[in-house]
Design a protein around this motif. Sequence first.
Motif, PDB file in Angstrom:
ATOM      1  N   LEU A  93       0.882  -1.351  -0.145  1.00 45.17           N
ATOM      2  CA  LEU A  93       0.085   0.091   0.017  1.00 45.17           C
ATOM      3  C   LEU A  93       0.750   1.320   0.254  1.00 45.17           C
ATOM      4  N   ILE A  94       1.966   1.402   0.983  1.00 45.84           N
ATOM      5  CA  ILE A  94       2.868   2.433   1.017  1.00 45.84           C
ATOM      6  C   ILE A  94       3.602   2.602  -0.603  1.00 45.84           C
ATOM      7  N   TYR A  95       3.941   1.633  -1.068  1.00 44.23           N
ATOM      8  CA  TYR A  95       4.757   1.572  -2.233  1.00 44.23           C
ATOM      9  C   TYR A  95       3.846   2.057  -3.266  1.00 44.23           C
ATOM     10  N   GLY A  96       2.482   1.543  -3.388  1.00 44.76           N
ATOM     11  CA  GLY A  96       1.367   1.921  -4.502  1.00 44.76           C
ATOM     12  C   GLY A  96       1.201   3.362  -4.240  1.00 44.76           C
ATOM     13  N   GLY A  97       0.977   3.789  -2.935  1.00 44.33           N
ATOM     14  CA  GLY A  97       0.524   5.113  -2.548  1.00 44.33           C
ATOM     15  C   GLY A  97       1.559   6.191  -3.366  1.00 44.33           C
ATOM     16  N   PHE A  98       2.983   5.980  -3.137  1.00 40.01           N
ATOM     17  CA  PHE A  98       4.074   6.433  -3.398  1.00 40.01           C
ATOM     18  C   PHE A  98       4.195   6.615  -4.923  1.00 40.01           C
ATOM     19  N   LYS A  99       3.881   5.521  -5.912  1.00 38.98           N
ATOM     20  CA  LYS A  99       3.862   5.425  -7.240  1.00 38.98           C
ATOM     21  C   LYS A  99       2.850   6.359  -7.677  1.00 38.98           C
ATOM     22  N   LEU A 100       1.643   6.373  -7.074  1.00 39.28           N
ATOM     23  CA  LEU A 100       0.227   7.206  -7.467  1.00 39.28           C
ATOM     24  C   LEU A 100       0.795   8.750  -7.371  1.00 39.28           C
ATOM     25  N   ILE A 101       1.331   8.993  -6.448  1.00 41.30           N
ATOM     26  CA  ILE A 101       1.534  10.500  -6.088  1.00 41.30           C
ATOM     27  C   ILE A 101       2.857  10.853  -7.148  1.00 41.30           C
ATOM     28  N   SER A 103       3.243   9.691 -10.203  1.00 40.40           N
ATOM     29  CA  SER A 103       2.488   9.556 -11.398  1.00 40.40           C
ATOM     30  C   SER A 103       1.772  10.723 -11.553  1.00 40.40           C
ATOM     31  N   ILE A 104       0.852  11.401 -10.353  1.00 44.00           N
ATOM     32  CA  ILE A 104       0.341  12.480 -10.716  1.00 44.00           C
ATOM     33  C   ILE A 104       1.240  13.640 -10.951  1.00 44.00           C
ATOM     34  N   ILE A 105       2.204  13.859 -10.004  1.00 44.46           N
ATOM     35  CA  ILE A 105       3.076  15.011 -10.130  1.00 44.46           C
ATOM     36  C   ILE A 105       3.763  14.995 -11.751  1.00 44.46           C
ATOM     37  N   GLU A 106       4.005  13.548 -12.102  1.00 44.42           N
ATOM     38  CA  GLU A 106       4.706  13.735 -13.501  1.00 44.42           C
ATOM     39  C   GLU A 106       3.855  13.842 -14.671  1.00 44.42           C
ATOM     40  N   ASP A 107       2.493  13.701 -14.577  1.00 46.59           N
ATOM     41  CA  ASP A 107       1.658  13.630 -15.520  1.00 46.59           C
ATOM     42  C   ASP A 107       1.351  14.993 -16.039  1.00 46.59           C
ATOM     43  N   PRO A 108       1.681  15.185 -17.405  1.00 44.51           N
ATOM     44  CA  PRO A 108       1.698  16.385 -18.083  1.00 44.51           C
ATOM     45  C   PRO A 108       0.365  16.939 -18.517  1.00 44.51           C
ATOM     46  N   THR A 109      -0.671  15.879 -18.485  1.00 48.34           N
ATOM     47  CA  THR A 109      -2.058  16.042 -19.044  1.00 48.34           C
ATOM     48  C   THR A 109      -2.785  16.757 -17.883  1.00 48.34           C
ATOM     49  N   LEU A 110      -2.324  16.716 -16.788  1.00 45.53           N
ATOM     50  CA  LEU A 110      -3.352  17.196 -15.578  1.00 45.53           C
ATOM     51  C   LEU A 110      -2.860  18.701 -15.125  1.00 45.53           C
ATOM     52  N   THR A 111      -3.741  19.511 -15.026  1.00 45.66           N
ATOM     53  CA  THR A 111      -3.379  20.913 -14.923  1.00 45.66           C
ATOM     54  C   THR A 111      -3.025  21.062 -13.251  1.00 45.66           C
ATOM     55  N   TRP A 112      -2.279  22.100 -13.017  1.00 46.84           N
ATOM     56  CA  TRP A 112      -1.718  22.187 -11.492  1.00 46.84           C
ATOM     57  C   TRP A 112      -2.506  22.265 -10.567  1.00 46.84           C
ATOM     58  N   PHE A 113      -3.815  22.988 -10.813  1.00 51.34           N
ATOM     59  CA  PHE A 113      -4.726  22.901  -9.555  1.00 51.34           C
ATOM     60  C   PHE A 113      -5.141  21.437  -9.380  1.00 51.34           C
ATOM     61  N   LEU A 114      -5.599  20.952 -10.390  1.00 52.91           N
ATOM     62  CA  LEU A 114      -6.056  19.208 -10.227  1.00 52.91           C
ATOM     63  C   LEU A 114      -5.029  18.287  -9.444  1.00 52.91           C
ATOM     64  N   LYS A 115      -3.618  18.554  -9.817  1.00 51.91           N
ATOM     65  CA  LYS A 115      -2.543  17.910  -8.931  1.00 51.91           C
ATOM     66  C   LYS A 115      -2.562  18.223  -7.799  1.00 51.91           C
ATOM     67  N   ILE A 116      -2.811  19.442  -7.332  1.00 53.85           N
ATOM     68  CA  ILE A 116      -2.854  19.873  -6.073  1.00 53.85           C
ATOM     69  C   ILE A 116      -4.314  19.550  -5.348  1.00 53.85           C
TER      70      ILE A 116
END
Lengths: 150, 186
Positions: A93-101, A103-116
């Motif tokens: 779970l910890i590893y999955g959570g880390f990877k999820l965060i 991927s969200i930070i590195e995702d160029p399709t998401l705008t900054w306020f959605l990431k936040i």
Amino acid sequence: MNENLERFQYLLNKALDEALTNSERIEFEQLISTSKEFQDEWNSLKKIKEISSTMKFKNPPEELWDKYWLGIYARLERGVAWILISIGTSILLIYGGFKLIESIIEDPTLTWFLKIAILAIIIGFVLLVVSVIRERFFLRKSDKYKDIKR
Amino acid sequence: MMNATDKENELLIKAKNGDKNAYGEIVKNYMRRAYFAALSIVGSSEDAVDLSQEAFIKAYRALKKFDQEKKFYTWYYSILRNLCLNFLRNKKRHATNFSEIYDLLESSKDENQDTENMIERNETRKIVWEAIWKLSPEDREIITAKDIVNASYEEIAELLQIPTGTVMSRLYYARKRLKKIIEQSI
């Protein structure tokens, strides 16, 4: 409490359980001869004791004893299995959570306020879980009434 | 030669170091006593097995905290007793299953008595046995320990961790309450 009554209770129990010494027997006989209330109580409790002392729990089948320790052993082993499963699940779970965060930070399709917004929800959720676990842990350690049956 | 206490202490030291087989020996020594103790509180054979086993598991997990100056069974009994009383508290809305508790009792065999007397005697036994199960678990525990298991006052005091005088007084009041229940049911 009335001293006579207290002494009667003591001697009555011993008389019922056939544990009177000779001097106590004489004392008890004198005591019940002085009071009808004591005499009646002695007679009725003696009858009950005569019946209850013939009672005996049935022995369970012998196979129960053959399997008894095996049952405990299996449950002890299962406890270890649950601990290992919990440790493995927590790490995943910890590893999955880390990877999820990540991927969200590195995702160029998401705008900054959605990431936040997504990160705020995830961090909030983690803080909530940690807070509940910590509260339970410390409460358990410092609750001086934890052994009191509620 | 090693006496029973020394042997038990040796087994306890091994069990504290994680030797489950050594703990198994201790369990085998006390399982019957533990089962009947639980049975006299909860009144169900299946639950008595389950709770007495659960108490042995809890005792094993807490074994490091056990002070070997004390008797293992006395310490174990306090765990078992709490488990049984909590179990009854959690299921207090469920009425006692009297057909099940009659099955727990060894049948009375007295060849000197005629049939009529036997029937009357069995009927009285049934009334007393039912009354015992209408008592509070604490009263039932002390009455069965004395009258059915035949434990001494000192043994009961040690198990319940109370003075002998308190055992006598609790036994007296439990017997009085038993008498009252019997009188009400006749």
